[in-house]
Design a protein around this motif. Structure first.
Motif, PDB file in Angstrom:
ATOM      1  N   ASN A  79       0.588  -1.312   0.076  1.00 30.70           N
ATOM      2  CA  ASN A  79      -0.499  -0.094   0.338  1.00 30.70           C
ATOM      3  C   ASN A  79       0.735   1.135   0.380  1.00 30.70           C
ATOM      4  O   ASN A  79       1.521   1.339   1.097  1.00 30.70           O
ATOM      5  CB  ASN A  79      -0.692   0.386   0.886  1.00 30.70           C
ATOM      6  N   LEU A  96      -0.044   4.117   0.380  1.00 34.17           N
ATOM      7  CA  LEU A  96       0.141   5.393   2.248  1.00 34.17           C
ATOM      8  C   LEU A  96       0.801   4.837   2.902  1.00 34.17           C
ATOM      9  O   LEU A  96       0.764   5.578   3.900  1.00 34.17           O
ATOM     10  CB  LEU A  96      -1.661   5.339   2.471  1.00 34.17           C
ATOM     11  N   SER A 108      -4.657  11.386  -0.816  1.00 30.68           N
ATOM     12  CA  SER A 108      -5.604  10.728  -0.487  1.00 30.68           C
ATOM     13  C   SER A 108      -7.000  11.489  -0.394  1.00 30.68           C
ATOM     14  O   SER A 108      -7.199  12.333  -0.076  1.00 30.68           O
ATOM     15  CB  SER A 108      -5.395   9.790   0.719  1.00 30.68           C
TER      16      SER A 108
END
Length: 93
Positions: free
Chosen positions: A17, A19, A66
């Motif tokens: 991921n 993030l 995001s």
């Protein structure tokens, strides 16, 4: 400049991921080393195409944010023929 390795957030060492990347090691700078992803994001906002992933075909990094509620700054590589993001294929520390 080139991104040559990544450091994931604690407990996320095997994550794929974007993030969960904590920092990115940059070479070709005045001070090579790890930079927090938000710092890299801010640099790329002002200098598009200024950093490439050190994996052929050397895609550019792009700043991303995001969705709400966090609006977390992060970066990803420009898409190419690989199925995953090249940034996540870099060595991890």
């Amino acid at each position: 400049m080139r991104a040559t390795k990544i450091k994931m957030k604690p407990g996320c060492g095997t994550s794929n991921n974007l993030l969960e990347i904590d920092s990115i090691y940059l070479t070709g700078t005045d001070n090579d080393g790890f930079y927090k992803k938000a710092v890299v994001h801010d640099y790329l906002t002002k200098n598009p195409g200024g950093i490439q992933v050190n994996i052929s075909p050397f895609p550019n990094l792009m700043p991303m944010t995001s969705p709400s509620p966090n609006y977390e700054k992060y970066v990803k590589s420009t898409p190419n023929s690989t199925t995953g993001d090249n940034l996540l294929s870099l060595p991890r520390e």
